[in-house]
Design an enzyme around this catalytic site. Structure first.
Site, mmCIF file in Angstrom:
data_model
loop_
_atom_site.group_PDB
_atom_site.id
_atom_site.type_symbol
_atom_site.label_atom_id
_atom_site.label_comp_id
_atom_site.label_asym_id
_atom_site.label_seq_id
_atom_site.Cartn_x
_atom_site.Cartn_y
_atom_site.Cartn_z
ATOM 1 C CD GLU A 282 -2.929 0.932 -0.004
ATOM 2 O OE1 GLU A 282 -2.999 -0.085 -0.698
ATOM 3 O OE2 GLU A 282 -3.543 1.974 -0.285
ATOM 4 C CG ASP A 471 -5.084 2.921 4.518
ATOM 5 O OD1 ASP A 471 -4.379 3.172 3.531
ATOM 6 O OD2 ASP A 471 -4.935 3.477 5.625
HETATM 7 P P1 ADP Z 1 -6.650 7.910 2.991
HETATM 8 O O1 ADP Z 1 -5.186 7.608 3.031
HETATM 9 O O2 ADP Z 1 -7.107 8.881 4.029
HETATM 10 O O3 ADP Z 1 -7.473 6.669 2.968
HETATM 11 P P2 ADP Z 1 -6.597 8.273 0.132
HETATM 12 O O4 ADP Z 1 -6.382 9.477 -0.681
HETATM 13 O O5 ADP Z 1 -5.570 7.200 0.021
HETATM 14 O O6 ADP Z 1 -6.858 8.701 1.621
HETATM 15 O O7 ADP Z 1 -7.999 7.582 -0.292
HETATM 16 C C1 ADP Z 1 -9.151 8.237 -0.330
HETATM 17 C C2 ADP Z 1 -10.100 7.427 -1.220
HETATM 18 O O8 ADP Z 1 -11.295 7.202 -0.503
HETATM 19 C C3 ADP Z 1 -10.514 8.159 -2.484
HETATM 20 O O9 ADP Z 1 -9.682 7.801 -3.562
HETATM 21 C C4 ADP Z 1 -11.936 7.683 -2.725
HETATM 22 O O10 ADP Z 1 -11.932 6.582 -3.615
HETATM 23 C C5 ADP Z 1 -12.401 7.212 -1.353
HETATM 24 N N1 ADP Z 1 -13.381 8.133 -0.753
HETATM 25 C C6 ADP Z 1 -13.135 9.367 -0.243
HETATM 26 N N2 ADP Z 1 -14.284 9.929 0.224
HETATM 27 C C7 ADP Z 1 -15.269 9.026 0.011
HETATM 28 C C8 ADP Z 1 -16.670 9.016 0.251
HETATM 29 N N3 ADP Z 1 -17.283 10.052 0.816
HETATM 30 N N4 ADP Z 1 -17.379 7.914 -0.116
HETATM 31 C C9 ADP Z 1 -16.769 6.852 -0.691
HETATM 32 N N5 ADP Z 1 -15.444 6.813 -0.957
HETATM 33 C C10 ADP Z 1 -14.686 7.870 -0.614
#
Ligand code: ADP
Length: 495
Positions: A282, A471
């Protein structure tokens, strides 16, 4: 396929994939885990903090813009900057002094498990996957308490010269101290005065003080390493994260090569334990370009099967691999961005000799697969659809504490804006002769060199939580792919 048919496909595959998770015998998860101490501050809190520090010193640190936090004044200076600009920031601290100062003078509202490996371990244990074998090199007593209290949550220890798997609460070393990251949240419109200047916070945001004490090492205890083949419960997959902690040179003078070599040795060992294991890394944002490149070229390339990342991370990876223009096109917010993202994912697959690259973006996922993947394109597609539902459940309810909690994601609709982007990519790929409309409508394009799965996904309008959704997507898709591989193997045995 219109949006309602995608909705239907999510529903049709969900229960089958959920049930198949039982086929996974175990998942190994390492390395990074910490405690997130969260504190929402108001006007009184900021005024109190200002009283505790030397105004003149803060003023001069503010001008210098501290890149790391060594003193309470550095902390307050960075907090003022974040609040003044309404910008999110993450600043490292290399000692435990700031943690102690914040504990004494501010305290936290809540604390929770943080770090990719910590978040993923708890998620998979809560999703009732049989054996979640976490490994944290710096497992401390306080940290161990943040692992979910379930029988399938395990950590290796050596007892009488033999490897045993026990709950992390029984596996910590009392010599270790917890790694605590502070997340200071603030709301729009807070007013305060600093050194005669009136400040009003323009938007909600947060400052993260990330703890990087010298004992944080991406490494495995030698005895555990030597006994790893005794893991009798079976490991079908490994999820590895936290390589961003590798430093160019550590406090003992070890260079990154030392840790890269050890990381690769662990991957090789996992492959000895189970030759058909699948290894997923990851990815995350890594400031240091040298370390970013080293991780990709020396750990991921050839050793790892699967890589999970978001769009910015795709651009960052392309950048250090020599594809600067494409990297720029990925992050530029225009029509070509999604096309560049697809091209970039294909480059990562081939250049890093992977079996699978899974990119998640708000509203759609792209997964590029090599021809030698042990799972079929249909398996990969079903895994992505399943992960979209699980991620929606996490965003909707905030946490998943049992497998059935994931069902909540079924009520979340596929996001129209994501679907529109998916259509944009569809037309680009058809124009370039990469796939036919029929392939793309089915969500799976098979080219001579790789297969591509693209799906529009569910998005929660007002999420209860956003931390760790990325994640969640990667881990849920990877484990459900493992379950399909197991299912295919079982079917072969029966024939
Ligand atoms: P983190 O490391 O905080 O998980 P990332 O940028 O790696 O952040 O991942 C965020 C991902 O989560 C986005 O690419 C999107 O696909 C998903 N995501 C973000 N907000 C939402 C939401 N409200 N509903 C569904 N999926 C979401």
């Amino acid at each position: 396929m219109d949006i309602s048919e995608w909705e239907q496909q999510h529903n049709d595959t969900y229960f089958e994939m959920k049930d198949d998770l039982k086929k996974v015998r175990g998942v190994f998860v390492a390395y990074n885990c910490n405690i997130d101490a969260i504190r929402h501050i108001d006007e009184n809190d900021i005024n109190k903090l200002l009283e505790l520090v030397d105004e003149k010193k803060v003023k001069s640190r503010l001008m210098e813009y501290p890149r790391q936090i060594d003193s309470p004044e550095d902390f307050v200076a960075r907090l003022i900057i974040s609040m003044r600009d309404g910008k999110a920031a993450e600043v490292p601290t290399y000692t435990l002094d700031i943690h102690e100062w914040l504990s004494e003078n501010l305290g936290s509202d809540v604390s929770r498990m943080g770090g990719q490996a910590g978040i993923i371990s708890n998620l998979l244990a809560n999703m009732e996957i049989k054996n979640i074998i976490a490994y944290v090199p710096w497992l401390a007593k306080e940290q161990a308490e943040y692992f979910v209290d379930k029988e399938n949550m395990l950590h290796p220890v050596i007892v009488d010269g033999k490897l045993e798997l026990v709950h992390p609460k029984n596996a910590y070393s009392s010599d270790n101290e917890p790694k605590v990251n502070w997340i200071i949240e603030f709301s729009k419109d807070i007013d305060f005065e600093f050194s005669g200047e009136k400040i009003r916070v323009p938007r909600d945001n947060r400052l993260i003080v990330s703890s990087r004490p010298p004992w944080i090492r991406i490494d495995m205890d030698q005895e555990i390493y030597e006994h790893l083949q005794e893991v009798y419960r079976g490991i079908d997959g490994a999820i590895l994260a936290g390589y961003q902690m590798i430093k160019e040179t550590d406090e003992d003078g070890n260079t990154y090569d030392h840790y890269v070599e050890k990381s690769v040795k662990l991957i090789k060992k996992l492959k000895e334990v189970n030759p058909s294991i699948r290894i997923h890394v990851e990815f995350t944002s890594i400031q240091n370009r040298l370390i970013r490149r080293v991780i990709l070229k020396q750990i991921v390339q050839e050793h790892v099967h699967s890589l999970g990342l978001d769009t910015v991370e795709v651009a960052n990876a392309l950048n250090v691999l020599g594809y600067e223009e494409l990297a720029y096109a990925v992050i530029k917010k225009d029509e070509r961005a999604i096309d560049a993202l697809y091209e970039g994912s294909v480059i990562l697959l081939h250049e890093l000799k992977l079996e699978r690259v899974h990119v998640h973006s708000l509203g759609y996922y792209i997964c590029v697969i090599s021809k030698n993947s042990p799972a079929t394109p249909e398996d990969h597609k079903k895994s992505l659809l399943f992960s979209s539902t699980v991620a929606a459940a996490r965003a909707l309810v905030g946490d998943i504490s049992k497998l059935d909690d994931c069902d909540a994601g079924l009520d979340v609709p596929v996001w129209e804006q994501g679907y529109n982007k998916f259509e944009t990519l569809e037309s680009h790929l058809i124009q370039r002769g990469i796939g036919t409309l029929k392939d793309l409508e089915d969500g799976c394009v098979c080219t001579p060199t790789h297969d591509v799965i693209i799906i529009p996904t569910k998005v929660v309008e007002k999420p209860a939580a956003t931390v760790g959704i990325g994640d969640t997507i990667s881990a849920a898709a990877f484990v459900s792919m493992l379950s399909r591989i197991q299912k295919n193997n079982l079917a072969k045995v029966r024939v």
